[in-house]
Scaffold this active site. Structure first.
Site, PDB file in Angstrom:
ATOM      1  N   GLY A  13       0.835  -1.209   0.000  1.00  0.00           N
ATOM      2  CA  GLY A  13       0.000   0.000   0.000  1.00  0.00           C
ATOM      3  C   GLY A  13       0.863   1.249   0.000  1.00  0.00           C
ATOM      4  O   GLY A  13       2.099   1.173  -0.057  1.00  0.00           O
ATOM      5  N   GLY A  14       0.203   2.410   0.069  1.00  0.00           N
ATOM      6  CA  GLY A  14       0.925   3.682  -0.004  1.00  0.00           C
ATOM      7  C   GLY A  14       1.941   3.845   1.112  1.00  0.00           C
ATOM      8  O   GLY A  14       3.128   4.106   0.871  1.00  0.00           O
ATOM      9  N   ALA A  90      -1.817  -3.226   7.359  1.00  0.00           N
ATOM     10  CA  ALA A  90      -2.978  -3.462   6.483  1.00  0.00           C
ATOM     11  C   ALA A  90      -4.191  -2.747   7.065  1.00  0.00           C
ATOM     12  O   ALA A  90      -4.398  -2.769   8.277  1.00  0.00           O
ATOM     13  CB  ALA A  90      -3.249  -4.957   6.366  1.00  0.00           C
ATOM     14  N   GLY A  91      -4.957  -2.112   6.225  1.00  0.00           N
ATOM     15  CA  GLY A  91      -6.145  -1.428   6.734  1.00  0.00           C
ATOM     16  C   GLY A  91      -7.050  -0.964   5.616  1.00  0.00           C
ATOM     17  O   GLY A  91      -6.614  -0.824   4.469  1.00  0.00           O
ATOM     18  N   THR A  93     -10.913   1.549   4.947  1.00  0.00           N
ATOM     19  CA  THR A  93     -12.003   2.379   5.494  1.00  0.00           C
ATOM     20  C   THR A  93     -13.298   2.004   4.776  1.00  0.00           C
ATOM     21  O   THR A  93     -13.268   1.647   3.583  1.00  0.00           O
ATOM     22  CB  THR A  93     -11.745   3.884   5.273  1.00  0.00           C
ATOM     23  N   TYR A 154     -13.862   2.643  11.985  1.00  0.00           N
ATOM     24  CA  TYR A 154     -12.407   2.843  11.842  1.00  0.00           C
ATOM     25  C   TYR A 154     -11.810   3.381  13.149  1.00  0.00           C
ATOM     26  O   TYR A 154     -10.767   2.917  13.620  1.00  0.00           O
ATOM     27  CB  TYR A 154     -12.192   3.818  10.689  1.00  0.00           C
ATOM     28  N   PRO A 184      -0.704   7.932  12.380  1.00  0.00           N
ATOM     29  CA  PRO A 184      -0.518   8.976  11.367  1.00  0.00           C
ATOM     30  C   PRO A 184      -1.724   9.910  11.321  1.00  0.00           C
ATOM     31  O   PRO A 184      -2.847   9.507  11.638  1.00  0.00           O
ATOM     32  CB  PRO A 184      -0.422   8.197  10.047  1.00  0.00           C
ATOM     33  N   GLY A 185      -1.454  11.137  10.904  1.00  0.00           N
ATOM     34  CA  GLY A 185      -2.544  12.045  10.537  1.00  0.00           C
ATOM     35  C   GLY A 185      -2.968  11.684   9.120  1.00  0.00           C
ATOM     36  O   GLY A 185      -2.934  10.507   8.737  1.00  0.00           O
TER      37      GLY A 185
END
Ligand code: NDP
Length: 248
Positions: A13-14, A90-91, A93, A154, A184-185
């Site tokens: 992911g990013g 891993a996540g 929304t 979330y 993280p923001g």
């Protein structure tokens, strides 16, 4: 770090990609999970990293599936050796206001962001205890610290991740294991690209730094916590959010 093995869930992911790159650059043997090798073109991703000078291996695993995680852990251990550093990144929304949220949105977010942390960590923490070393780093979110409109699922999952970190911190402290959370923001990745532009602009306006974060800025905190020398940082929830936390 030549002999340390690091496993990153959501590594393609990013944020995960930058975590993989920085850990590999720091000398870790890095392995990531991917949900479905065909769908994700993981081989192309791996080639791009190799072209940039970083070697990252991968194994297939859906982190919502406990048995799949068990099989993945056996495969990783056999191919690459015992995992010393585990990053649960891993996540997903699935936003909706709580009063309108379908059960499916609740379920999938709790499964992917919170159950996953147990499903994966459970496979490795016993070995870490036996070997007397481990670093567990859970990627949560500022929204797990403050709550967010449309993200009861979330926010609950991310707050739960830190509860898990704190408990593991206590259980592992005398066994050379640390467990920490990074919150993280808002970071520039596919996840935040899905937020409507006017909402995103509103978010940025609230960030004291005046911009969103970059994945490499999250990865920097991961590498810091993963180090042998970070042993006395345990059970912490480190915000990496451009000062956003201070503006509520
Ligand atoms: P991305 O969507 O870019 O990456 C998420 C990663 O999780 C992907 O590799 C994805 O794989 C993987 N994943 C999703 N579901 C599963 C599953 N069931 N099994 C295994 N892997 C899965 O998101 P980000 O890089 O932005 O987010 C990374 C982490 O950081 C997440 O936990 C997110 O909640 C958290 N975070 C992100 C913020 C942001 O602003 N971007 C802010 C705060 C926290 P696939 O591509 O196949 O779906």
């Amino acid at each position: 770090m030549a002999n340390r093995v690091a496993l990153v869930t959501g590594g393609n992911g990013g944020i995960g990609t930058e975590i993989c790159k920085q850990l590999a650059t720091a000398g870790y043997r890095v392995v990531t999970t991917c949900v479905d090798a065909e769908r994700e073109k993981i081989a192309d991703w791996q080639k791009e990293l190799a072209a940039a000078g970083t070697q990252v291996d991968w194994v297939e695993c859906n982190v919502t599936d406990f048995e799949a995680c068990k099989a993945m852990a056996a495969e990783v251990t056999e191919k690459f050796g015992p995992v010393d550093v585990l990053i649960n990144a891993a996540g997903i929304t699935r936003d909706a206001f709580a009063h309108k949220m379908p059960l499916e949105n609740w379920d999938s977010v709790i499964q992917t962001n919170l159950y996953s942390v147990f499903n994966v960590t459970r496979q490795f923490v016993e070995g870490m205890r036996e070997r007397g070393f481990g670093r567990i780093i859970n990627i949560a979110s500022v929204n797990g610290q403050t709550g967010q409109f449309g993200q009861a699922n979330y926010s609950a999952a991310k707050a739960g991740m830190h509860g898990f970190s704190m408990a593991l911190a206590k259980e592992g402290a005398r066994k050379g294991i640390t467990a920490n959370t990074i919150s993280p923001g808002y970071v520039e990745t596919a996840m935040t690209a899905a937020i409507p532009e006017e909402v995103r602009n509103g978010i940025v306006a609230q960030v004291p730094a005046g911009r969103m974060g970059r994945p490499d800025e999250i990865a920097r905190a991961v590498v810091f916590l993963a180090a042998d020398e970070a042993e006395y940082i345990n059970g912490a929830n480190i915000p990496v959010n451009g000062g956003l936390f201070t503006s509520f």
